[in-house]
Design a protein around this motif. Structure first.
Motif, short mmCIF file in Angstrom:
data_model
loop_
_atom_site.label_atom_id
_atom_site.label_comp_id
_atom_site.label_asym_id
_atom_site.label_seq_id
_atom_site.Cartn_x
_atom_site.Cartn_y
_atom_site.Cartn_z
N PHE A 159 3.11 2.80 3.22
CA PHE A 159 3.15 4.19 3.65
C PHE A 159 1.80 4.88 3.42
CE2 PHE A 159 4.83 8.67 3.33
CZ PHE A 159 5.10 8.76 4.68
N LYS A 160 0.83 4.50 4.25
CA LYS A 160 -0.49 5.10 4.16
C LYS A 160 -1.07 5.28 5.56
CE LYS A 160 -5.14 4.55 2.18
NZ LYS A 160 -5.15 5.85 1.47
N PHE A 161 -1.50 6.51 5.85
CA PHE A 161 -2.23 6.79 7.08
C PHE A 161 -3.72 6.82 6.71
CE2 PHE A 161 1.97 8.34 8.12
CZ PHE A 161 2.13 7.93 9.43
N TRP A 162 -4.46 5.84 7.21
CA TRP A 162 -5.84 5.66 6.78
C TRP A 162 -6.76 6.76 7.26
CZ3 TRP A 162 -7.08 2.12 3.18
CH2 TRP A 162 -6.11 1.15 2.90
N LEU A 163 -6.36 7.47 8.32
CA LEU A 163 -7.18 8.57 8.81
C LEU A 163 -6.81 9.90 8.15
CD1 LEU A 163 -7.36 7.66 12.61
CD2 LEU A 163 -9.12 7.37 10.86
N GLU A 210 -1.83 6.00 15.27
CA GLU A 210 -1.90 5.12 14.11
C GLU A 210 -0.53 4.57 13.75
OE1 GLU A 210 -3.53 4.89 9.49
OE2 GLU A 210 -3.94 6.69 10.69
N LEU A 211 0.49 5.39 13.88
CA LEU A 211 1.84 4.95 13.57
C LEU A 211 2.25 3.77 14.46
CD1 LEU A 211 4.31 5.61 11.80
CD2 LEU A 211 5.10 7.11 13.61
N ILE A 212 1.96 3.87 15.75
CA ILE A 212 2.35 2.82 16.68
C ILE A 212 1.46 1.58 16.52
CG2 ILE A 212 2.46 2.20 19.14
CD1 ILE A 212 3.20 5.18 19.64
N ALA A 213 0.15 1.77 16.48
CA ALA A 213 -0.77 0.63 16.37
C ALA A 213 -0.57 -0.14 15.08
CB ALA A 213 -2.22 1.10 16.49
N SER A 214 -0.12 0.55 14.03
CA SER A 214 0.11 -0.10 12.74
C SER A 214 1.47 -0.78 12.68
CB SER A 214 0.01 0.92 11.60
OG SER A 214 1.12 1.82 11.64
N ASN A 215 2.18 -0.84 13.81
CA ASN A 215 3.51 -1.44 13.86
C ASN A 215 4.51 -0.67 13.00
OD1 ASN A 215 5.23 -3.51 14.94
ND2 ASN A 215 5.18 -4.55 12.96
N VAL A 250 0.86 -1.18 0.00
CA VAL A 250 0.00 0.00 0.00
C VAL A 250 0.90 1.23 0.00
CG1 VAL A 250 -1.82 1.26 1.20
CG2 VAL A 250 -1.78 -1.24 1.29
N SER A 251 0.96 1.92 -1.14
CA SER A 251 1.81 3.12 -1.26
C SER A 251 3.24 2.82 -0.81
CB SER A 251 1.23 4.27 -0.45
OG SER A 251 -0.07 4.59 -0.87
N LEU A 252 3.87 1.84 -1.46
CA LEU A 252 5.20 1.40 -1.07
C LEU A 252 6.20 2.55 -1.01
CD1 LEU A 252 7.30 -0.85 -0.53
CD2 LEU A 252 7.56 -1.06 -3.02
#
Length: 264
Positions: free
Chosen positions: A144-148, A155-160, A102-104
């Motif tokens: 490299f995608k922030f879904w919000l 989001e950065l932390i929860a997404s590992n 996703v958006s490599l």
């Protein structure tokens, strides 16, 4: 829903997201209510979800190691995530399909192979170097995608840490053969250098990042163990990959590693 249940639900959503590559952003709205500590718990849940699918932990990554990026994302300190198999790719394997990400985006990393458990009470530079078996060059891969939309620490932390994989070079050298302050990191895309930076820009040097990681994990009752890999962060901006490309990461006295990205 209690806070604990909400954290668990978010963690499972991020676990599912790693495989599905898509999610309704509305499902992630509760992220805004989490503290940083709660976001790490959500990361734990997401990784547990993936461990049940057969993944295994191989080490840790540290991100947001520069002050400017931390300010941009609202972080007061770096963050850590975990690297898992089978998402560690030895160099010279078959090309990677960039459309599977996703958006490599990629960045160069110093790959540290730990030779013995890090003692959180002995984290001076000589002690850390004694615990490092060898180092190599890596190319970290990101979804490299922030879904919000707007980047957030939660989001950065929860997404590992947006971790999608790591290409690791085949050559390993002693940590005593490099300078942890002045090594130059760079990325070449189709033979042209596109970014570069010095090791000291990683929190004052990769050893500082490794020290931070060991201290942070100790606060949660965990340690960096012998045999694990650590990537301590990069001094350069992410490089997007949105078309077929040959990419090489270089670190001056360590070497280089390359990956081919192709759409199949």
């Amino acid at each position: 829903m209690t806070v604990r249940e909400e954290i668990g639900a978010l963690g499972n959503r991020f676990g599912e997201l790693f495989y599905s590559r898509t999610i309704d952003p509305e499902a992630l709205q509760p992220l805004a209510r989490l503290s940083v500590d709660e976001a790490y718990i959500a990361q734990d849940v997401a990784l547990d979800y993936r461990f049940k699918r057969g993944e295994k932990i191989v080490g840790y990554k540290v991100g947001c190691t520069s002050q400017s990026i931390r300010q941009q994302l609202g972080l007061t300190e770096p963050y850590y995530g975990r690297m898992t198999a089978p998402h560690i790719h030895p160099e010279k394997r078959s090309p990677l399909d960039w459309r599977n990400f996703v958006s490599l985006a990629v960045e160069p990393e110093l790959v540290i192979r730990i030779g013995r458990d890090l003692d959180p009470t002995k984290l001076d530079d000589p002690s850390l170097i004694e615990c490092i078996e060898a180092v190599s060059v890596g190319l970290e891969l990101h979804h490299f995608k922030f879904w919000l939309g707007k980047p957030t620490a939660q989001e950065l932390i929860a997404s590992n840490g947006l971790f999608a994989g790591l290409v690791v070079g085949t050559e390993w050298i002693s940590p005593r053969m490099l300078d942890f302050q002045t090594e130059r990191f760079s990325v070449e895309k189709n033979g042209m250098e596109v970014v570069s930076g010095l090791a000291r820009e990683i929190m004052g040097g990769p050893l500082s990042s490794l020290r931070w990681l060991a201290t942070k994990l100790a606060q949660r009752g965990q340690i960096v163990r012998a045999g694990q890999l650590v990537i301590p962060g990069s001094p350069v901006a992410l490089v997007p990959i949105a078309e077929d490309a040959d990419v090489t990461a270089k670190i001056t006295n360590v070497g280089a590693t390359s990956a081919r990205f192709r759409s199949r």
